[in-house]
Write a protein that holds these residues in place. Sequence first.
Motif, PDB file in Angstrom:
ATOM      1  N   PHE A  78      38.811 -37.547 -18.578  1.00  0.00           N
ATOM      2  CA  PHE A  78      37.791 -37.448 -17.537  1.00  0.00           C
ATOM      3  C   PHE A  78      37.232 -38.825 -17.239  1.00  0.00           C
ATOM      4  O   PHE A  78      36.873 -39.574 -18.140  1.00  0.00           O
ATOM      5  CB  PHE A  78      36.660 -36.506 -17.986  1.00  0.00           C
ATOM      6  N   ASP A  79      37.136 -39.167 -15.945  1.00  0.00           N
ATOM      7  CA  ASP A  79      36.586 -40.456 -15.529  1.00  0.00           C
ATOM      8  C   ASP A  79      35.083 -40.298 -15.323  1.00  0.00           C
ATOM      9  O   ASP A  79      34.636 -39.931 -14.237  1.00  0.00           O
ATOM     10  CB  ASP A  79      37.255 -40.929 -14.233  1.00  0.00           C
TER      11      ASP A  79
ATOM     12  N   PRO B 154      31.422 -40.828 -12.141  1.00  0.00           N
ATOM     13  CA  PRO B 154      30.796 -42.140 -11.926  1.00  0.00           C
ATOM     14  C   PRO B 154      29.736 -42.146 -10.814  1.00  0.00           C
ATOM     15  O   PRO B 154      28.842 -42.988 -10.813  1.00  0.00           O
ATOM     16  CB  PRO B 154      31.974 -43.044 -11.565  1.00  0.00           C
ATOM     17  N   ALA B 155      29.807 -41.188  -9.876  1.00  0.00           N
ATOM     18  CA  ALA B 155      28.797 -41.098  -8.814  1.00  0.00           C
ATOM     19  C   ALA B 155      27.547 -40.366  -9.296  1.00  0.00           C
ATOM     20  O   ALA B 155      26.566 -40.260  -8.555  1.00  0.00           O
ATOM     21  CB  ALA B 155      29.387 -40.389  -7.599  1.00  0.00           C
ATOM     22  N   GLY B 156      27.573 -39.840 -10.535  1.00  0.00           N
ATOM     23  CA  GLY B 156      26.412 -39.167 -11.091  1.00  0.00           C
ATOM     24  C   GLY B 156      26.362 -37.677 -10.808  1.00  0.00           C
ATOM     25  O   GLY B 156      25.318 -37.051 -10.995  1.00  0.00           O
ATOM     26  N   VAL B 157      27.492 -37.069 -10.400  1.00  0.00           N
ATOM     27  CA  VAL B 157      27.542 -35.647 -10.064  1.00  0.00           C
ATOM     28  C   VAL B 157      28.197 -34.867 -11.205  1.00  0.00           C
ATOM     29  O   VAL B 157      29.206 -35.302 -11.764  1.00  0.00           O
ATOM     30  CB  VAL B 157      28.331 -35.428  -8.745  1.00  0.00           C
ATOM     31  N   VAL B 158      27.631 -33.703 -11.522  1.00  0.00           N
ATOM     32  CA  VAL B 158      28.202 -32.841 -12.564  1.00  0.00           C
ATOM     33  C   VAL B 158      29.519 -32.267 -12.050  1.00  0.00           C
ATOM     34  O   VAL B 158      29.569 -31.658 -10.980  1.00  0.00           O
ATOM     35  CB  VAL B 158      27.235 -31.699 -12.945  1.00  0.00           C
ATOM     36  N   ARG B 159      30.586 -32.421 -12.829  1.00  0.00           N
ATOM     37  CA  ARG B 159      31.905 -31.932 -12.433  1.00  0.00           C
ATOM     38  C   ARG B 159      32.431 -30.805 -13.319  1.00  0.00           C
ATOM     39  O   ARG B 159      33.321 -30.066 -12.927  1.00  0.00           O
ATOM     40  CB  ARG B 159      32.917 -33.091 -12.434  1.00  0.00           C
TER      41      ARG B 159
ATOM     42  N   ALA C 209      27.015 -28.080 -25.749  1.00  0.00           N
ATOM     43  CA  ALA C 209      27.364 -28.039 -24.327  1.00  0.00           C
ATOM     44  C   ALA C 209      27.787 -29.450 -23.945  1.00  0.00           C
ATOM     45  O   ALA C 209      27.121 -30.427 -24.306  1.00  0.00           O
ATOM     46  CB  ALA C 209      26.186 -27.594 -23.488  1.00  0.00           C
ATOM     47  N   HIS C 210      28.894 -29.556 -23.245  1.00  0.00           N
ATOM     48  CA  HIS C 210      29.433 -30.852 -22.818  1.00  0.00           C
ATOM     49  C   HIS C 210      29.376 -30.893 -21.293  1.00  0.00           C
ATOM     50  O   HIS C 210      30.166 -30.222 -20.629  1.00  0.00           O
ATOM     51  CB  HIS C 210      30.860 -31.037 -23.317  1.00  0.00           C
ATOM     52  N   VAL C 211      28.451 -31.671 -20.756  1.00  0.00           N
ATOM     53  CA  VAL C 211      28.251 -31.762 -19.307  1.00  0.00           C
ATOM     54  C   VAL C 211      28.952 -33.028 -18.823  1.00  0.00           C
ATOM     55  O   VAL C 211      28.554 -34.141 -19.173  1.00  0.00           O
ATOM     56  CB  VAL C 211      26.747 -31.798 -18.957  1.00  0.00           C
ATOM     57  N   HIS C 212      30.011 -32.840 -18.019  1.00  0.00           N
ATOM     58  CA  HIS C 212      30.822 -33.953 -17.517  1.00  0.00           C
ATOM     59  C   HIS C 212      30.221 -34.467 -16.208  1.00  0.00           C
ATOM     60  O   HIS C 212      30.127 -33.717 -15.234  1.00  0.00           O
ATOM     61  CB  HIS C 212      32.262 -33.499 -17.285  1.00  0.00           C
TER      62      HIS C 212
ATOM     63  N   THR D  18      23.031 -33.425 -10.163  1.00  0.00           N
ATOM     64  CA  THR D  18      23.298 -34.808 -10.546  1.00  0.00           C
ATOM     65  C   THR D  18      22.826 -35.024 -11.983  1.00  0.00           C
ATOM     66  O   THR D  18      22.187 -34.144 -12.580  1.00  0.00           O
ATOM     67  CB  THR D  18      22.538 -35.785  -9.628  1.00  0.00           C
ATOM     68  N   ALA D  19      23.100 -36.207 -12.487  1.00  0.00           N
ATOM     69  CA  ALA D  19      22.625 -36.565 -13.828  1.00  0.00           C
ATOM     70  C   ALA D  19      21.102 -36.445 -13.891  1.00  0.00           C
ATOM     71  O   ALA D  19      20.550 -36.002 -14.905  1.00  0.00           O
ATOM     72  CB  ALA D  19      23.068 -37.979 -14.181  1.00  0.00           C
TER      73      ALA D  19
END
Length: 183
Positions: A137-138, A162-167, A156-159, A117-118
């Motif tokens: 990306f949403d 909205p739920a706070g999970v790394v995608r 590094a780009h960590v996506h 998560t974030a």
Amino acid sequence: MSTGAGCHPRPAPITVRAPRPLLAALLAVVLLAMLAGCAAGPSSLAAGTPRAAVLAQLGSPFTATALPGGGERLVYSTGPMGFYVYHVDLDGAGRVARIEQVMTFERLAGIPVGQWTAADVRANFGPPMTIDRVHSFDGDVWNYRFIADINLRRLAHVHIDPAGVVRRVMFTDEPLSDDDRSF
């Protein structure tokens, strides 16, 4: 008068010299400050250093997290604009057991997509340099700087959805200030 073109005398050259003792003292202060800065970093801590001495030398960590077995991880970040994040792991007795610089390609690429998560990202890598949004990306894209290979500056780009999970985690070269290419 000088023998050159024109009829004006050449002015005497002006030289300004710093007094040698003052210059030597200034150079000594700069050198000591540089050495003190190197000695004050997390990598200068010896194994077995007590937690109180770590805090006295480095100050408050960005985060402190409990580790299995009663230990604790202190995270020191040079972010958001720096390139380094250090984990200072303390054993159950509160003494330095291990120090690791974790802002690396391997560690960033190893972020478990769909699991972290974030909060996990922040606890491991500290604050991002910037947080962006992109059309494709949403969610938010947390950007981190790091050094790869032989002093290659990367991002590094960590996506994070909205739920706070790394995608997704993506990497790019960091544009240099004198890079005039348009992106």
